[in-house]
Design a protein around this motif. Structure first.
Motif, PDB file in Angstrom:
ATOM      1  N   ALA A  82      44.806  17.859  97.079  1.00 15.37           N
ATOM      2  CA  ALA A  82      44.236  18.766  96.087  1.00 15.37           C
ATOM      3  C   ALA A  82      42.813  18.312  95.745  1.00 15.37           C
ATOM      4  O   ALA A  82      42.326  17.287  96.215  1.00 15.37           O
ATOM      5  CB  ALA A  82      45.109  18.803  94.839  1.00 15.37           C
ATOM      6  N   SER A  83      42.146  19.061  94.888  1.00 12.07           N
ATOM      7  CA  SER A  83      40.757  18.752  94.546  1.00 12.07           C
ATOM      8  C   SER A  83      40.626  17.472  93.732  1.00 12.07           C
ATOM      9  O   SER A  83      39.539  16.904  93.623  1.00 12.07           O
ATOM     10  CB  SER A  83      40.141  19.922  93.768  1.00 12.07           C
ATOM     11  OG  SER A  83      40.892  20.185  92.587  1.00 12.07           O
ATOM     12  N   LEU A  84      41.741  16.991  93.163  1.00 11.85           N
ATOM     13  CA  LEU A  84      41.739  15.760  92.388  1.00 11.85           C
ATOM     14  C   LEU A  84      43.102  15.102  92.505  1.00 11.85           C
ATOM     15  O   LEU A  84      44.116  15.787  92.758  1.00 11.85           O
ATOM     16  CB  LEU A  84      41.397  16.024  90.918  1.00 11.85           C
ATOM     17  CG  LEU A  84      42.436  16.720  90.034  1.00 11.85           C
ATOM     18  CD1 LEU A  84      42.025  16.609  88.571  1.00 11.85           C
ATOM     19  CD2 LEU A  84      42.633  18.165  90.395  1.00 11.85           C
ATOM     20  N   PRO A  85      43.196  13.791  92.360  1.00  9.81           N
ATOM     21  CA  PRO A  85      44.508  13.134  92.397  1.00  9.81           C
ATOM     22  C   PRO A  85      45.382  13.628  91.245  1.00  9.81           C
ATOM     23  O   PRO A  85      44.893  13.867  90.133  1.00  9.81           O
ATOM     24  CB  PRO A  85      44.166  11.649  92.247  1.00  9.81           C
ATOM     25  CG  PRO A  85      42.720  11.535  92.597  1.00  9.81           C
ATOM     26  CD  PRO A  85      42.099  12.831  92.191  1.00  9.81           C
ATOM     27  N   LEU A  86      46.668  13.777  91.512  1.00  4.40           N
ATOM     28  CA  LEU A  86      47.593  14.274  90.491  1.00  4.40           C
ATOM     29  C   LEU A  86      48.168  13.081  89.730  1.00  4.40           C
ATOM     30  O   LEU A  86      48.971  12.315  90.272  1.00  4.40           O
ATOM     31  CB  LEU A  86      48.715  15.094  91.144  1.00  4.40           C
ATOM     32  CG  LEU A  86      48.281  16.181  92.139  1.00  4.40           C
ATOM     33  CD1 LEU A  86      49.505  17.000  92.561  1.00  4.40           C
ATOM     34  CD2 LEU A  86      47.219  17.076  91.536  1.00  4.40           C
ATOM     35  N   ARG A  87      47.772  12.928  88.480  1.00  7.02           N
ATOM     36  CA  ARG A  87      48.210  11.796  87.673  1.00  7.02           C
ATOM     37  C   ARG A  87      49.605  12.026  87.116  1.00  7.02           C
ATOM     38  O   ARG A  87      50.035  13.163  86.908  1.00  7.02           O
ATOM     39  CB  ARG A  87      47.213  11.558  86.537  1.00  7.02           C
ATOM     40  CG  ARG A  87      45.842  11.071  87.016  1.00  7.02           C
ATOM     41  CD  ARG A  87      44.808  11.205  85.926  1.00  7.02           C
ATOM     42  NE  ARG A  87      45.279  10.676  84.648  1.00  7.02           N
ATOM     43  CZ  ARG A  87      44.677  10.904  83.482  1.00  7.02           C
ATOM     44  NH1 ARG A  87      43.594  11.663  83.444  1.00  7.02           N
ATOM     45  NH2 ARG A  87      45.161  10.394  82.367  1.00  7.02           N
ATOM     46  N   ARG A  88      50.301  10.909  86.862  1.00  9.81           N
ATOM     47  CA  ARG A  88      51.634  11.001  86.275  1.00  9.81           C
ATOM     48  C   ARG A  88      51.564  11.713  84.933  1.00  9.81           C
ATOM     49  O   ARG A  88      50.635  11.526  84.145  1.00  9.81           O
ATOM     50  CB  ARG A  88      52.224   9.606  86.076  1.00  9.81           C
ATOM     51  CG  ARG A  88      53.685   9.643  85.591  1.00  9.81           C
ATOM     52  CD  ARG A  88      54.232   8.271  85.291  1.00  9.81           C
ATOM     53  NE  ARG A  88      53.602   7.687  84.116  1.00  9.81           N
ATOM     54  CZ  ARG A  88      53.114   6.472  84.055  1.00  9.81           C
ATOM     55  NH1 ARG A  88      53.135   5.688  85.113  1.00  9.81           N
ATOM     56  NH2 ARG A  88      52.570   6.020  82.940  1.00  9.81           N
ATOM     57  N   GLY A  89      52.571  12.538  84.668  1.00  8.23           N
ATOM     58  CA  GLY A  89      52.571  13.324  83.450  1.00  8.23           C
ATOM     59  C   GLY A  89      52.698  12.493  82.192  1.00  8.23           C
ATOM     60  O   GLY A  89      53.502  11.557  82.123  1.00  8.23           O
TER      61      GLY A  89
END
Length: 612
Positions: free
Chosen positions: A103-110
């Motif tokens: 994706a356009s940015l890393p997906l951080r933990r919620g």
């Protein structure tokens, strides 16, 4: 090491890893049926939601560690508490600091984890929660400095004990590993950054909203809504899809939208006034697949081969129940939904109804879903019904042994009495062949009669429920054919009971194999209802697991990332964990972490509604 080897270390792990539930095993069928019946009694006579009205209620907010944050990451996962491998694979992926999926940015933990229902299978209890949900999630994230908030909805399996264990686990402010619980009831409202709200509804086995729940949402949600606010609603099941067959299924959720979100009661005038807020996203689990329905604007064309173009103004309805339970099919999902249907019984409803169209990307795909479902009836597949459910094969064999005895005694009575073996030896194979032939002709005639009845009444136009009569007749045909084993010229020296045992064994083997195969074909023939779902639940497929990760940006835009793990982890190592110097325990660690990928391109949803 695998699950069986991990169970030997249960004391060190502080829980006992479990295998996936075998849903067609006789014990599970009986236990689930009893619990479902008891849950219906609780629903009618001991609804704990009414009791919850006496509990403290409050508005939650996230993130906990940084209340004034301008953005937030939110995770949604549902149907989690099944087999250890699948549940833990998803938990470890959720617990990772960030995911790189292109994706356009890393997906951080919620900073917020939403459990969408069915946190324990097959029926809820303190032990089941510990072994199938709490243990795996505590091991995946023992501690977390950012103190992520965890909220949970009850599904039908959580309701099977009347919600007792659910409230003890999630409504007493206890930690589950690094996740913090704060809700005090089986429903909740969480205030998010950038004027977003997240709502969890307890529809209590599909029934109405109780009065304490209504008052809670009026006080903590409706009263605080401002024009332009966006709402995310989490419910226990996708009633928008059910409305395709049951026109009143969506009524309760539509009532909530009209009377809690879009309008509120003005206490001074006694009239309902517009809030200016809107539900922008509906989220649910219950069905163990991923599917999305996007709002279709008035006059907008739509076809199966012309999906709706992306537009942040569209409302979205998402089903993602892939947190651990068996994979479910997608090839029977409707392509378009008017909500609520014009034929529903609601007195106040939108006119014309809102229209939603199914998105192009679902998981599994329609073609893959059909292919997987057929495996239940393929003897060479590892997911063949009697191979995957040995208890069901045993039950089918015992049933056919009983049918064999019954039909044999009927034949003996027609031949003048005596034991079945003696009757065959006395009358000869010809009479037995005549009896079996006549029986098969009667079965075929009844099947043809039913087919003609369905044709003449045009019931074939509707999503047909599989006929129990058809299945029963097919099993009787197998039992009649198995009777031919008594016509084998056994040696006269064999005692009658010996011949009978051999014949019973043959009938049992035929029932376990051929009878199970016919049952699997009958399940595949079903076009709707619970029977059609058995084609997938019988296989207990552990792969294809996933969840939804969401990001609310500082500009108020919500982006939804649907993620899937094509393959789960089945090989685990043990690792020492230290909570503090006086307490040590061990946790299972995946030997190689499963890789996540996007099911479809990120879905962008604007908070504020603008007319197209």
């Amino acid at each position: 090491m695998n699950v069986r080897e991990l169970r030997k270390h249960a004391d060190e792990l502080r829980f006992t890893p479990q295998d996936p539930v075998r849903w067609l095993a006789p014990r599970e069928l009986a236990r689930t049926a009893v619990k479902a019946g008891l849950a219906a009694v609780f629903a009618d006579y001991s609804d704990k939601r009414e009791i919850q009205g006496a509990l403290e209620s409050s508005l939650l907010s996230a993130p906990l560690k940084n209340p004034g944050a301008e953005e937030i990451w939110v995770d949604y996962v549902s149907d989690i508490g099944d087999g250890f491998d699948a549940t833990s694979s998803v938990a470890w992926t959720l617990a990772a600091d960030e995911l790189d999926v292109g994706a356009s940015l890393p997906l951080r933990r919620g900073s917020l984890l939403v459990l969408g229902g069915d946190e324990a299978y097959p029926v809820a209890s303190a032990t089941v929660y510990e072994d199938r949900m709490k243990g795996p999630y505590r091991a995946a994230l023992p501690t977390a400095e950012d103190q992520p908030l965890m909220v949970a909805l009850p599904g039908n399996h959580d309701w099977y004990d009347g919600l007792t264990a659910f409230l003890r686990i999630f409504a007493q402010g206890r930690r589950i590993g690094g996740w913090q619980t704060r809700q005090t009831r089986s429903y909740f409202v969480v205030q998010l950054p950038q004027r977003w709200w997240l709502v969890g509804l307890d529809s209590q086995l599909g029934s109405y909203f109780d009065d304490p729940q209504r008052r809670y949402f009026e006080s903590h949600l409706s009263a605080g809504l401002l024009p332009g606010d966006g709402v995310i609603v989490c419910s226990a099941e996708p009633t928008w899809v059910k409305s395709h067959d049951e026109v009143n299924a969506f009524n309760a959720l539509h009532w909530f939208d009209r009377n809690i979100i879009r309008t509120r009661l003005d206490r001074e005038t006694g009239e309902r006034v517009q809030t200016g807020a809107s539900i922008r996203l509906w989220l649910t689990g219950d069905k163990h697949h991923y599917s999305r329905y996007a709002e279709r604007f008035p006059g907008e064309p739509f076809g199966d081969h012309e999906p709706l173009p992306p537009d942040p103004r569209r409302r979205q309805m998402v089903t993602c129940g892939m947190g651990g339970a068996f994979l479910a099919s997608t090839h029977r999902l409707p392509t378009s939904l008017p909500l609520p249907p014009s034929t529903s019984r609601m007195r106040q409803k939108d006119d014309p109804p809102s229209a939603f169209a199914r998105a192009q990307h679902i998981h599994p795909s329609e073609q893959e879903s059909r292919s997987i479902a057929r495996c239940v009836a393929k003897p060479w597949s590892p997911h063949w019904l009697p191979r995957r459910n040995r208890g069901f094969a045993l039950m089918a064999g015992m049933l056919h042994a009983g049918l064999f005895l019954l039909l044999s005694f009927v034949f003996a009575l027609l031949q003048g009495g005596g034991s079945p073996v003696a009757a065959v030896r006395r009358s000869g194979a010809g009479d037995l062949l005549w009896f079996v032939g006549v029986g098969l002709v009667v079965v075929v005639a009844l099947l043809l009669s039913r087919a003609c009845s369905l044709f003449l009444t045009r019931r074939r136009r509707h999503p047909a429920r599989a006929s129990a009569l058809t299945a029963s007749l097919a099993q009787i045909a197998v039992a009649l054919t198995a009777m031919l084993t008594t016509a084998i010229p056994f040696p006269r020296s064999w005692p009658g009971w010996g011949v009978l045992l051999v014949c019973l064994g043959s009938a049992a083997l035929a029932g376990a194999a051929v009878g199970s195969e016919l049952f699997a074909l009958w399940v595949l023939r079903a076009r709707g209802g619970a029977v059609a779902e058995w084609a997938m639940s019988a296989q207990s497929i552990e792969d294809h697991k996933g969840f939804v990760r969401m990001h609310i940006a500082p500009d108020g835009i919500l982006t939804l990332y649907p993620l899937v793990l094509e393959r789960i982890c089945r090989d685990w190592d043990l690792q020492d964990v230290e909570d503090h110097p006086a307490a040590r325990w061990r946790r299972p660690v995946p030997s190689s972490r499963p890789a996540a990928r996007l099911i479809e391109d990120p879905v962008v949803i604007a908070r504020k509604v603008r007319t197209p």
